[in-house]
Design an enzyme around this catalytic site. Sequence first.
Site, short mmCIF file in Angstrom:
data_model
loop_
_atom_site.label_atom_id
_atom_site.label_comp_id
_atom_site.label_asym_id
_atom_site.label_seq_id
_atom_site.Cartn_x
_atom_site.Cartn_y
_atom_site.Cartn_z
N ASP A 34 2.04 7.93 -4.88
CA ASP A 34 1.87 6.62 -4.24
C ASP A 34 2.74 6.61 -2.97
OD1 ASP A 34 1.24 3.41 -5.30
OD2 ASP A 34 2.62 3.73 -3.64
N ASP A 75 -3.52 3.90 -1.23
CA ASP A 75 -2.37 4.81 -1.07
C ASP A 75 -1.99 5.56 -2.33
OD1 ASP A 75 -1.13 2.78 -2.53
OD2 ASP A 75 0.75 2.95 -1.41
N GLU A 76 -2.90 5.59 -3.30
CA GLU A 76 -2.57 6.28 -4.55
C GLU A 76 -3.61 7.34 -4.88
OE1 GLU A 76 -1.76 3.55 -7.80
OE2 GLU A 76 -1.25 2.04 -6.30
N1 DCP Z 1 -2.02 -4.21 -0.31
C1 DCP Z 1 -2.72 -5.36 0.06
N2 DCP Z 1 -2.88 -6.38 -0.83
C2 DCP Z 1 -2.38 -6.27 -2.04
C3 DCP Z 1 -1.68 -5.10 -2.45
C4 DCP Z 1 -1.52 -4.09 -1.55
O1 DCP Z 1 -3.19 -5.46 1.17
N3 DCP Z 1 -2.53 -7.28 -2.87
C5 DCP Z 1 -1.88 -3.11 0.66
C6 DCP Z 1 -0.54 -3.11 1.36
C7 DCP Z 1 0.17 -1.92 0.84
C8 DCP Z 1 -0.93 -1.02 0.32
O2 DCP Z 1 -2.00 -1.87 -0.02
O3 DCP Z 1 0.93 -1.28 1.84
C9 DCP Z 1 -0.51 -0.19 -0.87
O4 DCP Z 1 -0.12 -1.01 -1.96
P1 DCP Z 1 1.15 -0.70 -2.84
O5 DCP Z 1 1.10 -1.62 -4.00
O6 DCP Z 1 1.25 0.75 -3.11
O7 DCP Z 1 2.37 -1.19 -1.94
P2 DCP Z 1 3.19 -0.42 -0.83
O8 DCP Z 1 2.70 0.95 -0.63
O9 DCP Z 1 3.20 -1.29 0.38
O10 DCP Z 1 4.66 -0.42 -1.40
P3 DCP Z 1 5.30 0.54 -2.52
O11 DCP Z 1 6.39 1.27 -1.82
O12 DCP Z 1 5.84 -0.43 -3.53
O13 DCP Z 1 4.22 1.40 -3.07
MG MG Z 2 2.50 2.32 -2.19
MG MG Z 3 -0.16 1.82 -4.34
#
Ligand code: DCP
Ligand code: MG
Ligand code: MG
Length: 540
Positions: free
Chosen positions: A15, A107-108
Amino acid sequence: MEEEKSHLRTIIHIDIDCFYAQVELQSAPNLVNEPIGIKQKNIVVTCNYVARQYGIKKCMLIADAMKLCPKIILFNGEDLYKYRQASNQIHSLLKTFVNDVEKLGFDENYLDVTELVAERLQKNKTYTNPVGHYIGNFNNACSCGCHVRLVTGSEIAFEIRQKLKRDLDFTSCCGISYNKLLAKIACSAHKPNQQTIMFPNGAIKYLSTLGDVAMIPGIGFKTKESLLSINIKTVKDLQAADIKALNKVFKNEETAMTVKNLSIGICTSSVKKSSKPLSLGLECGAQKISLELDVKQKFENLLHRLLILVEEDGRIPNTVKVTIRKQGEGKIAQKETKQSPVSSSLFTHPISQLKKESINKLLNIIMDLFKKIVNVSRPFHVTLLGLSFSKFHEKHLNSSIASFLLKKGDLSVQSTTNLKSIENFVEAVDEKMIICSKVDSDSEVEPSPKKPKLDVSLSQIKLEEEKNVSSPSKLKVESLNLNEDLELTKNMNIDQDTFNELPYDIQQEIIREYNIKYLKMKHVPCSKQSLITSYCISNH
Ligand code: DCP
Ligand code: MG
Ligand code: MG
């Protein structure tokens, strides 16, 4: 012993850290030590880890985030283009390690590295220490040998993370375990820019510390509700639950067992190689659209955006579908769709060089479809417009049947629409844009921009339960006489409607067989078919 058989695989879950924020920071590296957030409407969808130190969380209201950190710098994250592109690059990089990569969200990804681990262990018999963190007792190794495999998996995970940083400048987290569930849970154990192995002897205890049952990937809203009805709130409660009580509430022994198993870290789901989506689509919602001119303009916006997606996808669509939500008097608004075949010849690659005439032709087809749903000679009230392309085939424009069928008129058009102007166009769109690309597995669910997330943990759960796969419309295809392949079929003594409903590959197979038959008969009925025939000769 039976349990140990389930430790044979090595799975990595990866991730990206604060994904959207990292993408934005790549073009603003001077802000890397500042608190930054990504906004969509009135929400901070994510923020970098500097901002998280102020207590800002994903999907917080901008107003609340500003109270916690007034100096936060906000980027507009409503256009997903850059994120989607980065997401595809990441997926492609991961596929250089192993073939079996399953994309989950933006992103996963899951990687099944079982074979890679076996190869490494065969070559290099030296025992190494775990890379990164681990959950469980490393010294009390499992008799099946999974400890060594998981340690080797942690070396691979480290190499993957290094390559991601070196080649694409992304930091990431990894979880390494013998199934998808535990790999995903391990991945979140230490963030950011870290990795964690989940050994089998640590799994049950670690799961019991997670609290809410919804923290388990695979337990969605409905399952949580059912569990609450028998007073099961936490993972610990579920671990201790009586299977008979679960059977009763789920009215299905298999479901009951699956849910119970998840709480103790048993998961048999395999890594499903991600395939491309069956359709690519966009929707645009509005309070009221009641003028034909507005409809056309909105469809034009959608079309330009959608063509960027088609460009990235690399395949050529064969069908266009229009979706409308009509507001009838006193009636509940309902969605209606109509679709039509589209000629491959309209899609030259790169899409940035798509001819204006082709875009106008597509727009005319779209408007014709719209008018089949909405009678524009009377007042109308539409609240949603949707556009999607489907029935894709891989592009080989230079050698495909399509290129032989290129209409002369299509070649003579001079003006082109370049990608930059398409992007500018996109920025002008102010309604809520929803990517509605549905896939044939649960592998890719793209986050909708500007959509508040009510419960982060729930929306992360996309494993087995909440498959939201749209089935292709069964609506009768309306032929608009624009598809040369279809014109050809008129000579073939087959039912036109049935032919239209067939998947593209099968349609092509029928055409091919038809032409081979003609070849045998040494009879070429018309010029277009002779072109297809020559294709058949040169390729077989
Ligand atoms: N995202 C979004 N709406 C959501 C959840 C996520 O638009 N309800 C988008 C923003 C994030 C991306 O998807 O950057 C990936 O989600 P993640 O949950 O993996 O969050 P992040 O990568 O931002 O943070 P982390 O470091 O916790 O993985
Ligand atoms: Mg992420
Ligand atoms: Mg994610």
